[in-house]
Scaffold this active site. Structure first.
Site, short mmCIF file in Angstrom:
data_model
loop_
_atom_site.label_atom_id
_atom_site.label_comp_id
_atom_site.label_asym_id
_atom_site.label_seq_id
_atom_site.Cartn_x
_atom_site.Cartn_y
_atom_site.Cartn_z
N ASP B 352 0.82 -1.21 0.00
CA ASP B 352 0.00 0.00 0.00
C ASP B 352 0.86 1.26 0.00
O ASP B 352 2.04 1.23 0.35
CB ASP B 352 -0.92 0.02 1.22
CG ASP B 352 -0.13 0.07 2.51
OD1 ASP B 352 0.81 -0.74 2.66
OD2 ASP B 352 -0.43 0.92 3.36
N GLU B 353 0.23 2.33 -0.40
CA GLU B 353 0.80 3.68 -0.31
C GLU B 353 2.24 3.75 -0.83
O GLU B 353 3.13 4.23 -0.13
CB GLU B 353 0.75 4.18 1.14
CG GLU B 353 -0.67 4.32 1.65
CD GLU B 353 -0.73 5.02 3.01
OE1 GLU B 353 -1.50 5.97 3.13
OE2 GLU B 353 0.00 4.60 3.93
N VAL B 354 2.44 3.23 -2.03
CA VAL B 354 3.77 3.31 -2.62
C VAL B 354 3.97 4.71 -3.19
O VAL B 354 3.20 5.16 -4.03
CB VAL B 354 3.94 2.25 -3.72
CG1 VAL B 354 5.29 2.43 -4.41
CG2 VAL B 354 3.80 0.87 -3.12
#
Lengths: 720, 720
Positions: B352-354
């Site tokens: 997530d949230e790269v």
């Protein structure tokens, strides 16, 4: 790392001057009068005193909440911040034991402040706290080690110096107690503390025989002991009801002698190391020849009467057979095993309350007695003790026993523990024995802290001893016998009262002020919660269990104003044999030994009476409390009917409300300066008499103050 | 021992008849209307129903406080005593895992009742509880195991039957919840419970990366999870702020990537076994390519940008380099090691949230992207995920990822965990992925239990899925992200709200009644304390720390009526970079996510308004609460000035008292049926507006009910 140079000389901390310990006398006298601030002034000299005077008066919260009270305190001006950059460095001796002690200190400081402090020692030239121990710890802690320390705190840093790691541990506890929350942050005051114990033996006995106490519970109690600088945990390892330590040589000891609840040898070793890390010795007690029925369950041949023996309620009070050589062979092997498991120099053999009945009833034993020139069963026990002493000597142990072991034939190397009175302590010392006091320190008797606090090993019969005899009194031990104690309520029986005993054994005998003791005990009690002790927190779950519902407010109100019956009343009141397997889930099992609410009511009533019934603040406080109690039965009554664990409380609840109502009426009479009618007073005093009787093994603690108010309303003691 | 014959057929228990599960619909509908007693009647048939009707109505406390609510309950007449002779026997399959489960059950029953129950199984033909498991447990617990059970309680004994030990464990928890304190003793009702989970995956995620959470804290949370029949603990094992599991292959992961606080491999193995014993799978998360700066501290070559990297506040949001083959070799070796350490079938890779910034800024990475025919950084992440999936496949693991991993190139074997919304859950299911919901179950957002409770995996976008698609939704997970969470307050963030999510995932979707949920949640919350959870008990020590004195009554009054700000308000309000090393010792850190007092005030005000301002009981309750708050600031104010941790609370305390005073005046107007002056209302509503603003990251929970009273006093909404 850590070798950053010599510690600064003691007394060099900013704004401090050293002073001789004897000045404590003045301080303690100050406390005696209950005037903490004043004695702080007495303790100072010169210009610092002038500075302090105004400082302390302006900020009375700065009175130091130290317990036990140190030997000498010099309070200076200013504070040392304790913030998230707090650091510790070490000079001088350093080993893993010391480092673990410092790690625990930092972790504790971290927990108490909520700051994530660095766990590791720094190599800083100006740490917040510099620690210097001269020597390392011994692998087995000795009775006579130097436990002194000096803690010098200035506005720029603190230095803790001690001959050994034991003093460092004590000093770290003092530092923790000095940390306060202020408007500017956490900080400690500028102060110089010089401190050392009055007695070398400051112990707590825990009876793990009658009810098993798990080691994790004992561990948190070790943490509590370390917090109040106690240094001996005496484990009463078994009694008639259960044998609690694994023997590999005689496995039926724990297998037949317990319900499966006992300590494995590996666990004991780890536990002893845990205690050693905290500067606490573990002294094992292998009680004989009495109180040892659990041994006979597996080895009935040891007993003086025919078996079989079982660990069960109401079994025979059996005694070992001291006439058979096999008995001593067994003991020799057992002690050899246990002497290794418990490395302390001291080894307790019990020796109390020997029921001579089995000896008298056994013709072989009587024949042995006469053929060996003995006259009484006491002589036989002395013979037995001499044999034990030789066995323990072989295993390099110093024998200890309860005061019944005192007998002309007993070698002077034996240490006598006095439980029957202060006279036996003095007698032992006069006869040349090292001795320690437990009489007056029985936590299971449910005394208030002040009652234990008033007991001094050197008072009573001890006061008339000469200096050499006095030097033989090596200390004392609080005792937590477990007839009515389990893992669930043991903390609440030990704490906080045990801290009052700890202070008696550590601090100067002049430290006597009750009010100061209770103030500091309250603060300490709260701090002990950070160690995981449940002495405060266990009450509420216990009440929930009894109530079976979520609304326990009224039950709590009752719980907070009762105390368990004192001394041996509960045991003496049993209608059937005491059953150690019976549930301990009544109010008496969770109610606090000492009611804070009761103490506050008593204090307010005393103040009110002393003022000639004029102190309006005291009266208002009394009224608030009484009004809450008067209305409580109405709320509580429905709950009491719903639970089999609560129904026995109905008379107590009713009396509490009736007494409160009577007290309020008495106040009305006093307010109006009207003498209450004699008939009314007689009626109320009858109620008082009835309410004095314990119910459900609980005492209603409002009775005496309300009686005073009722009597007072009669006008006899009133000012015109 | 224990092989004493076949279990009695289910439904044969005295006074009971079996009934199909579909009847639950009627019961749940009853609850929906908040009429628990009524649905109890609906659930019965024939003569038993007639008996029950009067019985239950006469004793409304007999409503069953079960949580999560079972699939089917048939309440009968009578009770089975649970006394000190309580015994358990086992027929059918039996192994050490099952026996340990029963031991824990007996120990728990013993603790909750205060009775010393026998820990050992009996070989009795008529035990209190007879347990029959058809099969044993698997050495590694599978997702799809049958967790159902049937618990039949008659007046003479209980029988618990299940296909596997998992069902037995669940049934034992149900039995514990059935135990009640009555006037006649502890007992359970005569009842037939048939139960099975709605979803196979009922999880809790704990983020141990941002703040380290010790395993003993996690263990008591496992006990809590078992109590509410949750079966997955998802460990978010690291994040930018710390790497928390020992790697022997890559030791600099924990050495450079943590502050020394991490789990040793032996500890993990013991922990996994502890969870397995409780029917709980441990799913590890190795978050990549983002949220992984702590990996780069020791292995900077893994990152997409130049180092050096340190575990410190405000560091770069670095991302792994997915273009180097060395990256995959490292991951392969690490996963090989960790796949053995964590035996579960599932393995979470985060995803997530790269932050694509590092990829965009690196010309080599952009060159790789284009030369491989990819267009976006999302394509590159999909490529990375495909590589991970192959590595995990080699190590016999099923890959899981957060919903950002959804990409056309992702193999359908991957499990998708939806955190961004219910739409992504539905999309994943439509595309053929197994999926589970975490959106709506974030415990760190400080929502009330009712808000989580309203979130159903099958509602929202999920409602329009076809049955096959729906079958791919395997459950959900509560998430305990730890930006503001430490060992000290984590229990209070997870519990009791987590139990509402547990019920949503276990029970029928028709179980929806909020009032019933809160009633049962209150009872459960209290029971959870016996497991050592500190969700209730941690408040007071936190207040003591802030106050630095023993008198915290007024502070507690304030603490009980505030809640921490919701959603991401606290993080968004930071004036400097978030510092995971900063102390968490303010009121926001100990205040409960959901204020019971506020809920009760709201309920009372609702009742009062709904009655046309005529309900005198509701008004009295409102008045009592408001009066206490009105007077609180006077008591609290001096304390707030003494502590740097409290001074920020002064505006809150003032507003609380001002609002309470306004509310009381509004009640006076309503009482007198006088319309309050417009100017007064305008003034008070301005106060309301001001008080809406959070202070010290806390919300004052009286604002809205008081606003309603003030508005109401204006007469617009009042009846004539």
């Amino acid at each position: 790392m850590g070798k950053i140079g010599k510690p600064p000389p003691l007394g060099a901390a900013q704004g401090l001057q050293s002073r001789p310990d004897r000045e404590l006398g003045g301080m303690a006298a100050g406390w005696k009068r209950g005037r903490f601030l004043k004695n702080m002034r007495i303790g100072l000299i010169g210009s610092a005193a002038l500075l302090l005077t105004s400082h302390v008066v302006a900020q009375p919260q700065n009175a130091l909440n130290l317990m036990p009270m140190p030997t000498s305190i010099q309070l200076g001006v200013g504070r040392l911040p304790v913030d998230r950059y707090f650091s510790v460095a070490v000079t001088g001796f350093r080993d893993a034991t010391l480092e673990r002690g410092i790690d625990r200190f930092v972790a504790e400081l971290s927990r108490e402040t909520g700051m994530f402090l660095k766990q590791k020692l720094v190599d800083s030239p100006s740490p917040t706290l510099l620690i210097h121990a001269v020597h390392g710890s011994e692998s087995v802690q000795r009775l006579s080690e130097d436990e002194s320390y000096e803690l010098a705190i200035s506005e720029s840093g603190a230095t803790l110096t001690a001959p050994s790691h034991l003093g460092i541990l004590h000093g770290l506890q003092t530092f923790l107690q000095l940390v306060e929350t202020t408007a500017d942050g956490f900080s400690v005051p500028v102060v110089m503390v010089k401190d050392k114990p009055r007695f070398a033996w400051r112990g707590l006995l825990v009876d793990v025989g009658r009810h098993f106490i798990p080691l994790d519970v004992l561990k948190r109690n070790l943490d509590g002991m370390a917090a109040v600088k106690m240094n001996v945990l005496h484990l009463h390892l078994y009694d008639n009801e259960g044998f609690r330590v694994e023997s590999k040589r005689f496995p039926r000891l724990q297998e037949a002698g317990s319900d499966g609840l006992y300590y494995k040898q590996d666990e004991i070793r780890e536990f002893v190391a845990y205690a050693h890390d905290r500067g606490i010795r573990i002294v094992p007690e292998f009680e004989m020849p009495g109180h040892s029925r659990s041994l006979f369950a597996g080895y009935p041949e040891l007993a003086s009467g025919p078996g079989p023996y079982k660990v069960e309620p109401g079994g025979v009070d059996a005694v070992m057979d001291p006439t058979r050589e096999e008995t001593y062979k067994f003991i020799d092997k057992l002690f050899e095993e246990m002497a290794k498991l418990f490395p302390d120099d001291y080894f307790h053999i019990g020796g109390d309350e020997v029921n001579g009945g089995q000896w008298t009833a056994n013709p072989k034993i009587q024949a042995f007695l006469h053929s060996h020139g003995m006259k009484t069963n006491q002589d036989l026990q002395a013979y037995f003790n001499q044999r034990l002493q030789k066995i323990l000597n072989k295993h390099h142990k110093i024998m200890m026993g309860w005061d019944e072991v005192l007998h002309p034939d007993l070698p002077k190397t034996v240490v006598v523990q006095s439980w029957r009175g202060q006279q036996s302590l003095a007698t032992a010392a006069q006869q040349g024995y090292s001795s320690l006091l437990s009489f007056g320190y029985y936590l299971d008797l449910m005394w208030p802290a002040s009652q234990h606090y008033a007991v001094d090993p050197m008072s009573g019969a001890g006061a008339s001893l000469n200096p050499e005899e006095k030097s033989r009194i090596i200390g004392g031990e609080a005792c937590m016998w477990s007839e009515w104690v389990t893992a669930e309520n043991i903390d609440s029986r030990i704490w906080p009262r045990n801290a009052a005993i700890a202070e008696r054994l550590w601090s100067s005998p002049e430290v006597q002020d009750i009010e100061s003791m209770y103030t500091r005990l309250d603060m300490l009690s709260r701090r002990l919660e950070w160690l995981g002790l449940t002495h405060k927190s266990s009450l509420v779950p216990g009440l929930y269990r009894m109530a079976g519902t979520n609304d326990i407010a009224a039950l709590r109100t009752l719980a907070d104003i009762v105390e368990p019956v004192k001394d041996y009343t509960r045991m003496n009141g049993l209608k059937t044999v005491w059953d150690f397997r019976a549930p301990l889930n009544r109010l008496v099992d969770v109610a606090r030994p000492e009611s804070d609410q009761a103490r506050r009511l008593r204090d307010a009533v005393q103040t009110y009476i002393a003022s000639g019934y004029r102190d309006k603040a005291a009266e208002a406080e009394i009224r608030t409390r009484l009004a809450a109690w008067r209305d409580n039965d109405r709320s509580l009554h429905p709950l009491l009917e719903q639970s089999f664990l609560l129904s026995e409380l109905a008379p107590l609840s009713e009396d509490l409300s009736a007494l409160a109502a009577a007290g309020l009426l008495a106040l009305d009479y006093l307010d109006e300066s009207t003498t209450s009618p004699n008939s009314w007073r007689a009626q109320q005093l009858a109620l008082v008499e009835r309410a004095k009787t314990p119910r459900a093994n609980l005492v209603l603690m409002v009775v005496e103050p309300v009686r005073q108010l009722i009597e007072g309303s009669g006008g006899q003691t009133r000012e015109p």
